[in-house]
Write a protein that holds these residues in place. Structure first.
Motif, PDB file in Angstrom:
ATOM      1  N   LEU A 175      24.995  81.588  28.450  1.00  0.00           N
ATOM      2  CA  LEU A 175      24.499  82.938  28.673  1.00  0.00           C
ATOM      3  C   LEU A 175      24.804  83.382  30.096  1.00  0.00           C
ATOM      4  O   LEU A 175      24.802  82.573  31.027  1.00  0.00           O
ATOM      5  N   TYR A 176      25.030  84.678  30.265  1.00  0.00           N
ATOM      6  CA  TYR A 176      25.304  85.243  31.579  1.00  0.00           C
ATOM      7  C   TYR A 176      24.321  86.359  31.887  1.00  0.00           C
ATOM      8  O   TYR A 176      24.092  87.257  31.078  1.00  0.00           O
ATOM      9  N   GLY A 177      23.738  86.290  33.059  1.00  0.00           N
ATOM     10  CA  GLY A 177      22.806  87.310  33.527  1.00  0.00           C
ATOM     11  C   GLY A 177      22.250  86.887  34.868  1.00  0.00           C
ATOM     12  O   GLY A 177      22.667  85.877  35.442  1.00  0.00           O
ATOM     13  N   SER A 178      21.311  87.651  35.382  1.00  0.00           N
ATOM     14  CA  SER A 178      20.737  87.324  36.682  1.00  0.00           C
ATOM     15  C   SER A 178      19.357  87.937  36.805  1.00  0.00           C
ATOM     16  O   SER A 178      18.953  88.783  35.995  1.00  0.00           O
ATOM     17  N   THR A 179      18.633  87.507  37.832  1.00  0.00           N
ATOM     18  CA  THR A 179      17.318  88.077  38.113  1.00  0.00           C
ATOM     19  C   THR A 179      17.421  89.574  38.367  1.00  0.00           C
ATOM     20  O   THR A 179      16.529  90.341  38.006  1.00  0.00           O
ATOM     21  N   GLU A 180      18.508  89.986  38.990  1.00  0.00           N
ATOM     22  CA  GLU A 180      18.661  91.388  39.359  1.00  0.00           C
ATOM     23  C   GLU A 180      18.981  92.283  38.165  1.00  0.00           C
ATOM     24  O   GLU A 180      18.547  93.435  38.103  1.00  0.00           O
ATOM     25  N   THR A 181      19.736  91.758  37.186  1.00  0.00           N
ATOM     26  CA  THR A 181      20.259  92.609  36.113  1.00  0.00           C
ATOM     27  C   THR A 181      19.622  92.377  34.752  1.00  0.00           C
ATOM     28  O   THR A 181      19.629  93.267  33.909  1.00  0.00           O
ATOM     29  N   GLY A 182      19.114  91.184  34.502  1.00  0.00           N
ATOM     30  CA  GLY A 182      18.697  90.814  33.165  1.00  0.00           C
ATOM     31  C   GLY A 182      19.813  90.088  32.430  1.00  0.00           C
ATOM     32  O   GLY A 182      20.847  89.746  33.000  1.00  0.00           O
ATOM     33  N   LEU A 183      19.617  89.868  31.139  1.00  0.00           N
ATOM     34  CA  LEU A 183      20.562  89.116  30.305  1.00  0.00           C
ATOM     35  C   LEU A 183      21.679  90.043  29.838  1.00  0.00           C
ATOM     36  O   LEU A 183      21.419  91.094  29.244  1.00  0.00           O
ATOM     37  N   ILE A 184      22.948  89.656  30.096  1.00  0.00           N
ATOM     38  CA  ILE A 184      24.079  90.566  29.883  1.00  0.00           C
ATOM     39  C   ILE A 184      25.003  90.137  28.750  1.00  0.00           C
ATOM     40  O   ILE A 184      25.383  90.951  27.911  1.00  0.00           O
ATOM     41  N   ALA A 185      25.393  88.854  28.722  1.00  0.00           N
ATOM     42  CA  ALA A 185      26.471  88.458  27.805  1.00  0.00           C
ATOM     43  C   ALA A 185      26.354  86.986  27.430  1.00  0.00           C
ATOM     44  O   ALA A 185      25.511  86.257  27.961  1.00  0.00           O
TER      45      ALA A 185
END
Length: 387
Positions: free
Chosen positions: A235-245
């Motif tokens: 999974l790809y995402g971050s604290t800043e953006t949320g879950l993306i891909a």
């Protein structure tokens, strides 16, 4: 939002993890992995438990309240003596209305700022993750639930799927091998996956492995498949953006979840109410299709050490505060298992000798002034100024 349903036990797990993180972040109190995993509702806030000083209790209480979008002073109750007392107050405060969450990134910055997300967007992320984990029987997680992806994957997603969730942070690889069942999903970061592979973790048929937080290497993916994990999800995402891909194989491009879209070279998020907004990812994205991309490096110069974003320049600046160090540069190297590590190239002041004693002194100083993932693993002493 009534769509969220958190049990008091789940809230206690979040509270314990957030308290351990705040003690490390603000007070440089290192709480080891197994101890933090054992902090449930019965743990005392004072002596015999978390041993919080008045200041620690104040700031940890604020951190927990902020996590659930509550007033900073919400947990400032003198009668609270256990983590469960805080959890009961939290449950009372969010049972009718849960509007937002507040997360601090693993990388500590000067402001120690938090990122606020609407609760409905967090729920939207968890629903997206549930779609690609559908059909699993149980979810076991090695990830602390106070981070954005930790909350979404280890608590909210299994709640949506209606499956049992097990906090595996206190399990050894041996006990985990005995407890994994056909149809389970296990969530961990690549650093933890490397450790489990080194300890020869074995999985039964039809077991799914989920990874996030740092890049998955092809060699590690092969090891995981050979150990019995027939299906991988990164999974790809971050604290800043949320879950993306997400993707299945390290060599593949990431594929956007349905609530994300391409917006030129950037990203656009469609929110639950139908509105959309532009979002800048933390990495540079190279698009290979209308909804798929590859990562092309961080925008901010961060590197990922143990699923934590670390800034080598900031680490070097901190090291230069040591009384023996004239100048320093910090580079990223690779261990034989593919994991990243920091290497400090140091020019000492004339009063210091480039020997093992000096290296040990600097390393001890780093333990007090840098977080675990920020500490260099190798010190190279050089005679010319670090460029």
């Amino acid at each position: 939002m009534k769509s969220f349903s958190l049990s008091q036990d789940q809230i206690s797990r979040i509270v314990g993890a957030a308290v351990a993180d705040e003690l490390s972040r603000r007070f440089n109190r290192h709480i080891d992995f197994l101890t933090a995993a054992s902090w449930n509702g019965a743990v005392l806030l004072g002596q015999g438990g978390a041993s919080l000083s008045p200041d620690e209790k104040k700031y940890c209480g604020q951190r927990v309240a902020q996590f659930f979008g509550l007033n900073d002073e919400y947990l400032n109750h003198p009668d609270a003596i256990r983590l469960d007392d805080w959890s009961a107050l939290i449950k009372q405060g969010v049972v009718e209305r849960l509007e937002r969450f507040s997360f601090k990134p693993a990388a500590r910055n000067a402001e120690d700022s938090a990122f606020i997300h609407n609760a409905d967007e967090i729920f939207q992320d968890a629903a997206a993750a549930a779609n690609i984990l559908y059909g699993r029987r149980r979810l076991l997680s090695f990830v602390a639930p106070h981070s954005l992806l930790g909350l979404e994957l280890s608590i909210l997603t299994p709640n949506l799927l209606g499956i049992e969730t097990i906090d595996a942070r206190g399990m050894t690889p041996e006990s985990l091998s005995k407890n994994l069942l056909f149809g389970d999903v296990l969530v961990a970061t690549p650093t933890l996956w490397r450790y489990m592979m080194q300890e020869r973790l074995k999985a039964p048929d039809n077991t799914l492995a989920v990874s996030f937080g740092e890049p998955m290497t092809p060699d590690l993916a092969i090891e995981m498949r050979n150990s019995g994990f027939g299906v991988l999800r990164e999974l790809y995402g971050s604290t800043e953006t949320g879950l993306i891909a997400w993707r299945d194989t390290p060599g593949d491009a990431f594929v956007l979840f349905d609530h994300w879209g391409r917006d030129g070279d950037g990203l656009k998020r469609t929110q639950p109410d139908g509105t959309s907004r532009e979002v800048q990812s933390m990495d540079i994205l190279t698009w290979v299709g209308p909804s798929s991309f590859r990562l092309a490096g961080r925008r901010d110069g961060a590197v990922q050490i143990g699923a934590v974003n670390v800034f080598p320049e900031a680490v070097a600046q901190t090291l230069e505060e040591h009384h023996h160090i004239e100048s320093c540069r910090v580079l990223v190297g690779r261990r034989s298992d593919g994991a990243s590590r920091l290497i400090a190239h140091i020019v000492l002041k004339n009063s210091a000798l480039p020997n093992e004693k000096t290296a040990r002194e600097i390393d001890a100083w780093c333990k007090s002034n840098l977080r675990q993932q920020e500490r260099p693993q190798i010190y190279n002493f050089e005679s010319t100024p670090a460029a």
